[in-house]
Design an enzyme around this catalytic site. Structure first.
Site, short mmCIF file in Angstrom:
data_model
loop_
_atom_site.label_atom_id
_atom_site.label_comp_id
_atom_site.label_asym_id
_atom_site.label_seq_id
_atom_site.Cartn_x
_atom_site.Cartn_y
_atom_site.Cartn_z
N LYS A 73 9.94 -37.88 -20.67
CA LYS A 73 9.76 -39.34 -20.54
C LYS A 73 11.01 -39.99 -20.60
O LYS A 73 12.01 -39.79 -21.56
CB LYS A 73 8.76 -39.95 -21.87
CG LYS A 73 7.52 -39.58 -21.71
CD LYS A 73 6.87 -39.65 -23.15
CE LYS A 73 5.38 -39.03 -22.94
NZ LYS A 73 4.86 -39.05 -24.49
N LYS A 82 3.36 -30.24 -24.36
CA LYS A 82 2.24 -30.89 -23.68
C LYS A 82 0.87 -30.19 -24.52
O LYS A 82 0.88 -28.99 -24.19
CB LYS A 82 2.16 -30.72 -22.24
CG LYS A 82 0.90 -31.36 -21.55
CD LYS A 82 1.11 -31.36 -19.99
CE LYS A 82 -0.09 -32.22 -19.49
NZ LYS A 82 -1.40 -31.86 -19.80
N GLU A 91 9.00 -33.01 -25.29
CA GLU A 91 7.99 -32.61 -26.32
C GLU A 91 6.95 -31.86 -25.81
O GLU A 91 6.61 -31.87 -24.45
CB GLU A 91 7.41 -33.99 -27.05
CG GLU A 91 6.44 -34.54 -26.09
CD GLU A 91 5.97 -36.04 -26.02
OE1 GLU A 91 5.17 -36.31 -27.11
OE2 GLU A 91 6.48 -36.95 -25.57
N SER A 138 -2.46 -40.51 -16.48
CA SER A 138 -2.21 -38.95 -16.24
C SER A 138 -0.88 -38.69 -15.93
O SER A 138 -0.05 -39.50 -16.05
CB SER A 138 -3.12 -38.21 -15.47
OG SER A 138 -3.21 -38.86 -14.13
N CYS A 198 -36.30 -14.74 -7.86
CA CYS A 198 -35.19 -14.11 -8.37
C CYS A 198 -35.05 -14.45 -9.79
O CYS A 198 -34.90 -15.60 -10.05
CB CYS A 198 -34.05 -14.66 -7.44
SG CYS A 198 -32.44 -14.05 -7.95
N ALA A 225 -8.10 -30.69 -12.76
CA ALA A 225 -7.31 -31.05 -11.47
C ALA A 225 -8.22 -30.84 -10.22
O ALA A 225 -8.44 -31.58 -9.55
CB ALA A 225 -6.05 -30.56 -11.32
N TYR A 254 -11.47 -30.36 -10.57
CA TYR A 254 -12.46 -31.44 -10.87
C TYR A 254 -12.18 -32.68 -10.47
O TYR A 254 -12.97 -33.26 -9.61
CB TYR A 254 -13.10 -31.24 -12.23
CG TYR A 254 -13.92 -32.07 -12.75
CD1 TYR A 254 -15.24 -31.80 -12.59
CD2 TYR A 254 -13.74 -33.27 -13.09
CE1 TYR A 254 -16.32 -32.58 -12.79
CE2 TYR A 254 -14.87 -34.33 -13.44
CZ TYR A 254 -16.18 -33.90 -13.31
OH TYR A 254 -17.05 -34.61 -13.53
N ASP A 255 -11.02 -33.22 -10.70
CA ASP A 255 -10.64 -34.44 -10.38
C ASP A 255 -10.73 -34.59 -8.82
O ASP A 255 -11.16 -35.67 -8.17
CB ASP A 255 -9.28 -34.95 -10.73
CG ASP A 255 -9.38 -35.07 -12.35
OD1 ASP A 255 -10.46 -35.01 -12.93
OD2 ASP A 255 -8.33 -35.13 -12.86
N LYS A 267 5.16 -28.13 -16.34
CA LYS A 267 4.14 -26.91 -16.84
C LYS A 267 4.74 -25.53 -16.88
O LYS A 267 5.52 -25.03 -16.04
CB LYS A 267 3.00 -26.65 -15.84
CG LYS A 267 2.10 -28.10 -15.78
CD LYS A 267 1.05 -28.27 -16.88
CE LYS A 267 -0.10 -29.13 -16.58
NZ LYS A 267 -0.98 -28.53 -15.84
S1 IVH Z 1 2.06 -38.67 -22.25
C1 IVH Z 1 1.46 -42.29 -19.43
N1 IVH Z 1 2.72 -36.74 -23.77
O1 IVH Z 1 -1.61 -34.85 -20.85
C2 IVH Z 1 1.67 -40.77 -20.25
N2 IVH Z 1 0.55 -36.72 -22.54
O2 IVH Z 1 -1.88 -34.58 -18.07
C3 IVH Z 1 0.32 -39.94 -20.47
N3 IVH Z 1 -1.12 -34.63 -23.07
O3 IVH Z 1 -3.87 -37.45 -20.64
C4 IVH Z 1 0.47 -39.10 -21.52
N4 IVH Z 1 0.38 -34.02 -24.69
O4 IVH Z 1 -3.84 -36.31 -22.83
C5 IVH Z 1 1.67 -37.38 -23.15
N5 IVH Z 1 3.10 -35.11 -25.46
C6 IVH Z 1 2.24 -35.64 -24.57
C7 IVH Z 1 1.05 -35.20 -24.01
C8 IVH Z 1 0.05 -35.53 -23.51
C9 IVH Z 1 -0.88 -33.68 -23.90
C10 IVH Z 1 -2.07 -35.03 -22.32
C11 IVH Z 1 -2.70 -36.41 -22.40
C12 IVH Z 1 -2.55 -36.95 -20.77
C13 IVH Z 1 -2.52 -35.54 -19.93
C14 IVH Z 1 -2.01 -35.68 -18.68
#
Ligand code: IVH
Length: 674
Positions: free
Chosen positions: A291, A119, A117, A83, A431, A35, A37-38, A315
């Site tokens: 979702k 992450k 689910e 993202s 140095c 984040a 970095y972005d 998170k």
């Molecule tokens: S959904 C449009 N599900 O997290 C929805 N992402 O921070 C985009 N990631 O780029 C992704 N586990 O690479 C989704 N169960 C999960 C995930 C997941 C890891 C990553 C994914 C995304 C990043 C966003």
């Protein structure tokens, strides 16, 4: 922000982003979160959009994602890879659902089912299947353009190569990751074989997938979990839950912890269950993704910026622990920055033993009132380096920590520029902490571009005592006999190296000046300086003098910050000696401003595909000499595309946009005739 400030900021961003690119891609040792970095990349892009004429030759926007991976081809995603918005509390999750309700204007009694689910802490990958067969695997890249990793993905277990019953076009998206156990074992093997040791499973997975040679990927234990999709020729189902079931029945691996939840309470309960299971899971996760289950609602909700309104990442909180700050040590980085590092009494934080923390800088130590021996509370969040969040003994009367005023490596004065928090060593070329990095910069492609002098070789020569400063590169021939006796060196490789050095005598003084690694002096500034002074000697004489700063500030394109940095550099006697020595051996040519007025002045040229008769850098330099600009991507503003064999998406785009496309020979003719 004034224009001068913007130019200055862009210069810093270019350096900073390049450094983080190297840390992340080359070394797999990131210092900042994705984040953060972005945010840097975004800031750079916004400034460039506001001040297009200030876009630097070494602009990160031309490089982001591209530079470290020139080996992998770029591919445009059929649907962008998005993202996720982050939440850190239950309240924020409830607010997310409330927002969904408001957006869809749902009545109060209408339930909002969610999926929940883990992450997964890996890297996202998009798999495109046509007629059930895998035709493309791509990394996320910047979300719009990723890297083609198809042959590599084919080596990953769990990635289906040929399916029956799949939609004609099916893009499955998911996470490529490495299990904790596989990561540990890989690092042991890497260490034994002298290979790169990875910082964490995520970097190991990324480093393993983004390989030019799929055989290397095949030897790495990568896995895949699907969590979504991109382009589809027909819908998979009408809900997220059913679509995921469909993917599972087609044979894609799905997390065992994937659940459909009737509402937010159930989703939060599942979050608690996943958090509880976290330490025992075979792979790293950093939160839970929710979702909206109904796909028609997802459709209506759409996106804001780059994240969907229908999904949320909840998170896990950063983990904290208490321990003792035993010592404060100062590390000196490539640019001379003095970074304080805290040595701790080792303590477990969320399953990891932590014995070091970053203390960031002098101000941070003062803010926390840190002293050696203090009890501290530390925090570890994801893959970010642990940090101190609280000093638990700050009221105890003890001397405050005195930040050093001299470099612990070379004894030169260490100073902070006005308005800056970072303290830097002024020792420059003398140095030792900065020596290897500076030598690497000196020989790098944008600077002297000396073939055959890679990082390992520089380290070897420095260890042998052959290289102290850049001038010594021009003395390597003296070590020819010794070098021939060393392992890994043959007559041919030694001769090639020495020949490569030889050709850089009488070379471009701007690249030599840039190669000195003076703070704030990029290639553009180096050219500006030489345009005014003509030679490095003349610049040095002016810069080191009493009126140096004033004289430098009057140069077109040079502001006070740059002027001071250049003055400081040439004011230091060691640097003056080194440069004089270097100039005697390298004898750079006098500077001639190379841009001419031609019909190509101000035009944008894009080079794509593999060029046969010249390097990319050379092609770009030719364009510049014609007064044209070499751009990284094709758009409606592109005037010309020079395509070599193997040109892909850029060529296609140029054809779509009706941009003139020529081959390398025709380009050579243009250059010759201009
Ligand atoms: S959904 C449009 N599900 O997290 C929805 N992402 O921070 C985009 N990631 O780029 C992704 N586990 O690479 C989704 N169960 C999960 C995930 C997941 C890891 C990553 C994914 C995304 C990043 C966003």
């Amino acid at each position: 922000m004034s224009e001068a400030e913007a130019a200055n900021r862009l210069m810093r961003l270019a350096r900073e982003i390049a450094r983080h690119n190297r840390l992340y891609h080359d070394r797999d040792e990131p210092e900042i979160s994705d984040a953060e970095y972005d945010a840097l990349v975004r800031e750079n892009a916004e400034l460039e959009a506001r001040y297009p004429h200030l876009v630097r030759q070494d602009s990160p926007s031309a490089v982001v994602g591209a530079a470290p991976t020139t080996a992998l081809a770029k591919v445009a995603h059929a649907k962008p890879m998005l993202s996720l918005e982050n939440a850190f509390s239950k309240d924020e999750v409830r607010e997310f659902v409330a927002r969904v309700r408001r957006f869809l204007n749902l009545p109060e009694e209408e339930p909002v089912a969610l999926t929940a689910e883990p992450k997964i802490d890996g890297l996202s990958c998009s798999l495109r299947l046509e007629g059930g067969g895998l035709v493309l695997a791509a990394t996320r890249g910047d979300g719009t353009i990723g890297e083609d990793v198809t042959p590599n993905a084919r080596t990953i277990g769990g990635i289906a190569q040929q399916l029956t019953g799949a939609p004609a076009v099916l893009e499955v998206r998911g996470e490529v990751y490495m299990s904790k156990a596989d990561f540990a074992a890989l690092n042991v093997r890497q260490e034994e074989s002298g290979g790169k040791v990875f910082a964490n499973p995520r970097n190991a997975a990324a480093g393993s997938l983004r390989q030019k040679d799929p055989a290397i990927t095949a030897a790495r234990p990568l896995r895949f979990l699907a969590h979504g999709w991109g382009e589809l020729s027909e819908p998979l189902a009408s809900t997220q839950g059913a679509a995921v079931d469909r993917l599972r029945s087609l044979g894609f691996p799905i997390s065992d912890l994937f659940r459909r939840c009737e509402g937010v309470d159930e989703a939060l309960a599942h979050y608690a269950a996943i958090e509880h299971a976290r330490a025992d899971l075979p792979f790293d996760i950093d939160g839970v993704v929710y979702k909206v289950d109904r796909l028609d609602w997802q459709e209506r909700l759409g996106f804001v910026a780059r994240a969907p309104r229908w999904a949320l990442a909840h998170k896990f909180p950063a983990e904290r622990a208490e321990t003792t700050l035993e010592r404060i040590e100062i590390q000196v980085g490539r640019t001379g920055k003095l970074t304080p590092v805290g040595r701790l009494t080792p303590v477990g934080v969320g399953g990891v033993i932590v014995s070091n923390v970053t203390l960031h800088n002098r101000d941070e130590i003062a803010r926390l009132g840190l002293r050696e021996g203090d009890r501290v509370r530390i925090q570890r969040a994801g893959d970010v380096i642990p940090q101190v969040v609280e000093n638990l003994t700050r009221d105890e009367p003890r001397e405050p920590y005195a930040f050093p005023g001299h470099c612990p490596q070379c004894g030169s004065e260490a100073v902070a520029e006005e308005g800056e928090v970072d303290v830097r060593c002024t020792g420059g070329l003398i140095c030792p902490a900065q020596r290897i990095e500076r030598l690497k910069h000196f020989v790098s492609r944008g600077a002297m571009d000396i073939d055959g002098l890679g990082e390992k070789t520089i380290e070897e020569f420095v260890a042998l005592g052959w290289l102290h400063g850049p001038a010594d590169i021009f003395r390597l021939a003296e070590h020819r006999a010794e070098l021939l006796g060393r392992e890994g060196w043959k007559e041919k490789s030694v001769d090639n190296l020495l020949a490569a050095v030889e050709t850089k005598k009488g070379f471009d003084p701007a690249r030599l000046l840039f190669g000195l690694g003076i703070r704030h002096v990029g290639i553009v500034t180096a050219k500006d300086l030489l345009k005014c002074f003509g030679t490095v000697e003349a610049l040095q004489a002016a810069a080191a003098g009493e009126q140096g700063i004033a004289e430098l500030s009057s140069v077109e394109g040079v502001g006070p910050v740059v002027a001071e940095a250049v003055h400081d550099f040439f004011h230091e006697p060691h640097n003056r000696e080194q440069v004089a020595d270097l100039l005697t051996l390298a004898r750079p040519a006098a500077y001639v401003s190379q841009a001419r007025n031609t019909e190509w002045t101000g035009k944008a040229v894009v080079f794509t595909g593999s060029l046969q008769t010249m390097s990319r850098d050379e092609a770009k330099a030719q364009a510049e000499r014609l007064g044209a600009r070499a751009a990284g991507s094709v758009s409606a503003k592109t005037d010309l595309v020079v395509a070599g064999p193997g040109a892909g998406s850029k060529l296609k785009k140029a054809e779509e946009l009706g941009v003139r496309v020529i081959g390398e020979e025709e380009w050579a003719r243009i250059v010759a005739e201009a």
